[in-house]
Design a protein around this motif. Structure first.
Motif, PDB file in Angstrom:
ATOM      1  N   HIS A 144      30.766 -11.289  18.033  1.00 45.47           N
ATOM      2  CA  HIS A 144      29.311 -11.470  18.024  1.00 45.47           C
ATOM      3  C   HIS A 144      28.911 -12.786  18.686  1.00 45.47           C
ATOM      4  CE1 HIS A 144      25.224 -10.880  16.554  1.00 45.47           C
ATOM      5  NE2 HIS A 144      25.227 -12.143  16.146  1.00 45.47           N
ATOM      6  N   GLU A 357      26.341 -13.107   7.040  1.00 41.42           N
ATOM      7  CA  GLU A 357      26.612 -12.483   8.338  1.00 41.42           C
ATOM      8  C   GLU A 357      26.918 -11.001   8.130  1.00 41.42           C
ATOM      9  OE1 GLU A 357      28.785 -14.508  11.358  1.00 41.42           O
ATOM     10  OE2 GLU A 357      28.903 -16.356  10.208  1.00 41.42           O
ATOM     11  N   ASN A 389      20.909 -18.501   9.868  1.00 43.64           N
ATOM     12  CA  ASN A 389      21.187 -17.404  10.787  1.00 43.64           C
ATOM     13  C   ASN A 389      19.935 -16.533  10.913  1.00 43.64           C
ATOM     14  OD1 ASN A 389      22.265 -15.288  12.302  1.00 43.64           O
ATOM     15  ND2 ASN A 389      24.243 -15.404  11.275  1.00 43.64           N
ATOM     16  N   GLU A 391      19.279 -13.969  12.465  1.00 45.87           N
ATOM     17  CA  GLU A 391      19.487 -12.540  12.618  1.00 45.87           C
ATOM     18  C   GLU A 391      19.636 -11.810  11.290  1.00 45.87           C
ATOM     19  OE1 GLU A 391      22.345 -11.426  15.648  1.00 45.87           O
ATOM     20  OE2 GLU A 391      22.359 -13.485  16.372  1.00 45.87           O
ATOM     21  N   LYS A 394      16.433  -9.980   9.963  1.00 48.22           N
ATOM     22  CA  LYS A 394      16.181  -8.790  10.780  1.00 48.22           C
ATOM     23  C   LYS A 394      17.132  -7.666  10.406  1.00 48.22           C
ATOM     24  CE  LYS A 394      14.725 -11.644  14.720  1.00 48.22           C
ATOM     25  NZ  LYS A 394      15.019 -11.986  16.134  1.00 48.22           N
TER      26      LYS A 394
END
Length: 413
Positions: A144, A357, A389, A391, A394
């Motif tokens: 990633h 994560e 983070n 992300e 989302k």
């Protein structure tokens, strides 16, 4: 690639970890209870079904199986339930939340205590599973971050190596045979009812051997299809009777293409191994080399299914077998409590990925972690987590949309 430092988040526990409860004590009790109930829901039917298949009596069930259920339930409760108090205690010690102190450090402590609670006979099995899952998660994190490139057909190459080493250990009977080795032996030992096979030729002729190979292929296909169907159905145990009785839910778990692909993978693996093994034996290849070559070539059957989870697990299981073989020959020293240490180091990585994560962890395990804690991982303050983070919020929003129950119109009721 330079590694960016993560800022320290200041604030109390309610603002980040348990917004549903104002006090750490109440949140901890509620969290531990959720984990205990879900753990019991998992292990009670698994051990009970196993006892029924072994035809255990009522006395044996209460004297042997029931303590095993409670011990495994306690193991999973300790591993998951102590994360909440551990996170709160470390926040008070450090004066805030560090990126590595949210679940990584608490997970290290809870994992060590949990694996010591579990039976010694299950420690090695659990260790191999979590190490393989942690390795896959680390690989996904590096991919990633674009620090490594994906390897084309990597799961096929990995399974070829693993199957070669595994088939060699089974053929030469190296070390103690575990669950994986027992499962492989079942694959090559068809157990069809007698009325289906009593007219099949059993001679050593070409026809007899061909029929036997075809029988193994059919048996492996059937096992692969049923095992994946059962595996997918286990998730319904967490969701209660409503999920079991939901229209079409069980049918979808059993009638799908992935079950066919899993069956085709195992059927192709066993059939190709038997054929290649016979050919190598006919040209004089030694018994120590035969399973290596045949197992490696048969491992190409993974291209039909393409499961990285199976490939990574069997690879680490074969490495464990190689280590035991080397230790038995005196090439390396035995690693006492190695399973405890590896489990303790690998599990926090998985827990860290689940919270901070989640796109790096296997989706099936992420859903399992959510069910285990009652979706409390997604209740973390996403604005604060987004500082580390961006992300993650989302991902969680998309995950909630995918798993949101469909609204039923009055006409459909």
């Amino acid at each position: 690639m330079a590694v960016q430092s993560k800022p320290i988040i200041r604030g109390n526990c309610q603002e980040l970890v348990h917004p549903w409860s104002p006090t750490c004590t109440v949140a901890t009790k509620e969290f531990i209870w959720r984990v205990f109930v879900q753990s019991l829901k998992l292990y009670f039917p698994l051990y009970t079904i196993s006892a029924l298949l072994q035809r255990s009596g009522l006395k044996d069930y209460f004297m042997r199986v029931a303590p095993m259920i409670l011990q495994s339930t306690l193991f999973l409760t300790v591993n998951g339930g102590l994360l909440m108090p551990g996170t709160c205690i470390l926040r008070k010690l450090f004066g805030g939340y560090h990126y590595w102190s949210v679940l990584l450090l608490p997970g290290l402590i809870s994992s060590l205590l949990a694996i010591l609670v579990e039976r010694k006979g299950r420690r090695s099995v659990l260790m191999v599973y979590v190490v393989s899952l942690a390795a896959e998660s680390v690989y996904n994190m590096l991919k990633h971050r674009k620090m490594i490139r994906p390897v084309p057909f990597g799961e096929v190459l990995l399974f070829m190596i693993a199957s070669a080493l595994t088939m060699r250990s089974i053929k030469l009977q190296i070390g103690q045979q575990g669950l994986l080795e027992a499962f492989v032996k079942i694959l090559f030992s068809p157990q069809f009812p007698a009325f289906l096979t009593k007219y099949l030729p059993r001679s050593e002729s070409f026809v007899g051997r061909t029929v036997h190979v075809f029988e193994i292929i059919c048996w492996s296909f059937l096992l692969g299809y049923c095992i994946r169907g059962l595996y997918k159905s286990i998730g319904l145990l967490f969701q209660g009777p409503k999920a079991w009785l939901k229209k079409g839910e069980i049918t979808r778990k059993w009638l799908n293409k992935e079950n066919l692909r899993c069956g085709a993978f195992l059927g192709l693996f066993t059939g190709s191994y038997k054929v290649i093994s016979v050919v190598l034996r006919s040209i004089g290849v030694s018994e120590s080399v035969n399973p290596l070559v045949a197992g490696g070539i048969a491992g190409m059957s993974m291209a039909v299914y393409g499961s990285s989870a199976i490939s990574i697990y069997t690879f680490f299981k074969s490495l464990e077998r190689c280590f035991y073989e080397a230790a038995s020959h005196g090439w390396v020293k035995p690693w006492y409590y190695g399973d405890v240490l590896l489990y303790t180091l690998a599990t926090p990585i998985i827990l860290h990925c689940a919270a901070l994560e989640p796109f790096s962890i296997r989706l099936e395990y992420y859903n399992f972690a959510l069910r285990l804690c009652g979706n409390r991982i997604q209740d973390f303050n996403q604005n604060a987590v987004g500082i580390w983070n961006p992300e993650v919020p989302k991902f969680i929003l998309q995950h909630k949309k995918r798993n949101r129950p469909k609204e039923v119109s009055p006409s459909e009721e």
